[in-house]
Design a protein around this motif. Structure first.
Motif, mmCIF file in Angstrom:
data_model
loop_
_atom_site.group_PDB
_atom_site.id
_atom_site.type_symbol
_atom_site.label_atom_id
_atom_site.label_comp_id
_atom_site.label_asym_id
_atom_site.label_seq_id
_atom_site.Cartn_x
_atom_site.Cartn_y
_atom_site.Cartn_z
ATOM 1 N N ASP A 175 0.832 -1.209 0.000
ATOM 2 C CA ASP A 175 0.000 0.000 0.000
ATOM 3 C C ASP A 175 0.864 1.256 0.000
ATOM 4 O O ASP A 175 0.573 2.223 -0.700
ATOM 5 N N THR A 176 1.950 1.237 0.763
ATOM 6 C CA THR A 176 2.858 2.385 0.822
ATOM 7 C C THR A 176 3.508 2.625 -0.525
ATOM 8 O O THR A 176 3.609 3.772 -0.987
ATOM 9 N N GLU A 177 3.952 1.568 -1.191
ATOM 10 C CA GLU A 177 4.577 1.707 -2.509
ATOM 11 C C GLU A 177 3.580 2.242 -3.541
ATOM 12 O O GLU A 177 3.942 3.038 -4.408
ATOM 13 N N VAL A 178 2.327 1.814 -3.448
ATOM 14 C CA VAL A 178 1.292 2.312 -4.356
ATOM 15 C C VAL A 178 1.144 3.821 -4.189
ATOM 16 O O VAL A 178 1.164 4.582 -5.165
ATOM 17 N N VAL A 179 1.005 4.279 -2.953
ATOM 18 C CA VAL A 179 0.834 5.710 -2.696
ATOM 19 C C VAL A 179 2.075 6.482 -3.147
ATOM 20 O O VAL A 179 1.956 7.560 -3.742
ATOM 21 N N GLU A 180 3.257 5.930 -2.919
ATOM 22 C CA GLU A 180 4.487 6.610 -3.329
ATOM 23 C C GLU A 180 4.539 6.778 -4.849
ATOM 24 O O GLU A 180 4.913 7.851 -5.338
ATOM 25 N N LEU A 181 4.168 5.748 -5.600
ATOM 26 C CA LEU A 181 4.173 5.873 -7.058
ATOM 27 C C LEU A 181 3.130 6.886 -7.514
ATOM 28 O O LEU A 181 3.412 7.755 -8.350
ATOM 29 N N LEU A 182 1.925 6.797 -6.963
ATOM 30 C CA LEU A 182 0.874 7.741 -7.344
ATOM 31 C C LEU A 182 1.278 9.182 -7.019
ATOM 32 O O LEU A 182 0.978 10.106 -7.790
ATOM 33 N N ALA A 183 1.960 9.384 -5.909
ATOM 34 C CA ALA A 183 2.380 10.728 -5.511
ATOM 35 C C ALA A 183 3.519 11.247 -6.390
ATOM 36 O O ALA A 183 3.646 12.462 -6.584
ATOM 37 N N ALA A 184 4.310 10.351 -6.952
ATOM 38 C CA ALA A 184 5.479 10.756 -7.731
ATOM 39 C C ALA A 184 5.153 11.075 -9.191
ATOM 40 O O ALA A 184 5.913 11.769 -9.856
ATOM 41 N N ARG A 185 4.063 10.591 -9.690
ATOM 42 C CA ARG A 185 3.719 10.773 -11.101
ATOM 43 C C ARG A 185 2.714 11.908 -11.258
ATOM 44 O O ARG A 185 2.092 12.345 -10.287
ATOM 45 N N LEU B 176 -4.934 4.298 -14.840
ATOM 46 C CA LEU B 176 -3.638 3.636 -14.910
ATOM 47 C C LEU B 176 -2.537 4.673 -14.793
ATOM 48 O O LEU B 176 -2.495 5.632 -15.568
ATOM 49 N N VAL B 177 -1.669 4.463 -13.823
ATOM 50 C CA VAL B 177 -0.462 5.276 -13.660
ATOM 51 C C VAL B 177 0.699 4.309 -13.787
ATOM 52 O O VAL B 177 0.725 3.282 -13.096
ATOM 53 N N GLU B 178 1.624 4.629 -14.692
ATOM 54 C CA GLU B 178 2.722 3.694 -14.920
ATOM 55 C C GLU B 178 4.041 4.425 -15.048
ATOM 56 O O GLU B 178 4.076 5.631 -15.263
ATOM 57 N N ASP B 179 5.121 3.652 -14.937
ATOM 58 C CA ASP B 179 6.465 4.196 -14.990
ATOM 59 C C ASP B 179 7.397 3.111 -15.506
ATOM 60 O O ASP B 179 7.142 1.916 -15.299
ATOM 61 N N GLY B 180 8.475 3.527 -16.138
ATOM 62 C CA GLY B 180 9.493 2.596 -16.599
ATOM 63 C C GLY B 180 9.503 2.455 -18.106
ATOM 64 O O GLY B 180 8.475 2.598 -18.759
ATOM 65 N N GLU B 181 10.676 2.164 -18.641
ATOM 66 C CA GLU B 181 10.846 2.000 -20.083
ATOM 67 C C GLU B 181 11.189 0.555 -20.456
ATOM 68 O O GLU B 181 10.739 0.054 -21.464
ATOM 69 N N GLU B 182 12.004 -0.076 -19.663
ATOM 70 C CA GLU B 182 12.422 -1.458 -19.930
ATOM 71 C C GLU B 182 11.599 -2.416 -19.066
ATOM 72 O O GLU B 182 11.053 -2.021 -18.038
ATOM 73 N N TYR B 183 11.531 -3.682 -19.475
ATOM 74 C CA TYR B 183 10.678 -4.655 -18.797
ATOM 75 C C TYR B 183 10.945 -4.716 -17.295
ATOM 76 O O TYR B 183 10.007 -4.722 -16.492
ATOM 77 N N PHE B 184 12.223 -4.764 -16.909
ATOM 78 C CA PHE B 184 12.545 -4.907 -15.485
ATOM 79 C C PHE B 184 12.528 -3.564 -14.737
ATOM 80 O O PHE B 184 12.969 -3.481 -13.600
#
Length: 150
Positions: free
Chosen positions: A11-21, A72-80
């Motif tokens: 849950d913390t990681e979800v909020v951190e990603l949403l807050a960063a984008r 949908l909120v996403e990040d990253g360019e390469e698969y990993f």
């Protein structure tokens, strides 16, 4: 352990990603049942996705008819590097000018390189023609492919 479980975010990681984008892909449902997909700027308010749009926009008309939405909120360019959060739920609409202004200001606050007075002028003018929305999540799915290398 299933791969799906391995890559799920806390849950913390979800909020951190949403807050960063700043950009979210929003899917609403057209009258004929097809998806209407657009990218919008958003702000995170009380850990919920908030956005605004013109009251006469297709997404506003779709949400008035059917308040269901997928974001949908996403990040990253390469698969990993891929990370993402998909939020499915319903929207709560706000039409009062003060509420629309509050959401607009939060979204505009994330814009860089624009003088504050110009942003305030834009938000004040645009808010008169817009509605604001907050997504009430019913289901959250997340993934972080960086965890596959750990």
């Amino acid at each position: 352990m299933k791969e799906r479980t391995r890559v799920a975010m806390s849950d913390t990681e979800v909020v951190e990603l949403l807050a960063a984008r700043r950009k979210v892909q929003l899917a609403t449902i057209n009258r004929d049942g097809t998806p209407h997909l657009v990218t919008m700027f958003y702000a995170l308010i009380d850990e919920r996705i908030a956005f605004w749009t013109y009251r006469t926009s297709q997404k506003a008309r779709n949400l008035a008819r059917d308040p269901r939405i997928t974001c949908l909120v996403e990040d990253g360019e390469e698969y990993f590097e891929l990370r993402g959060v998909q939020v499915t739920g319903t929207v709560k609409r706000f039409d009062e000018l003060a509420e629309v202004l509050a959401v607009g200001r939060r979204i505009a606050g994330g814009l860089v390189g624009v003088p504050a007075e110009a942003l305030e002028s834009y938000v004040t003018e645009a808010a008169r023609k817009r509605a604001a929305y907050v997504v009430e999540p019913e289901r959250v799915v997340s993934w972080d492919h960086r965890k596959l290398l750990a």
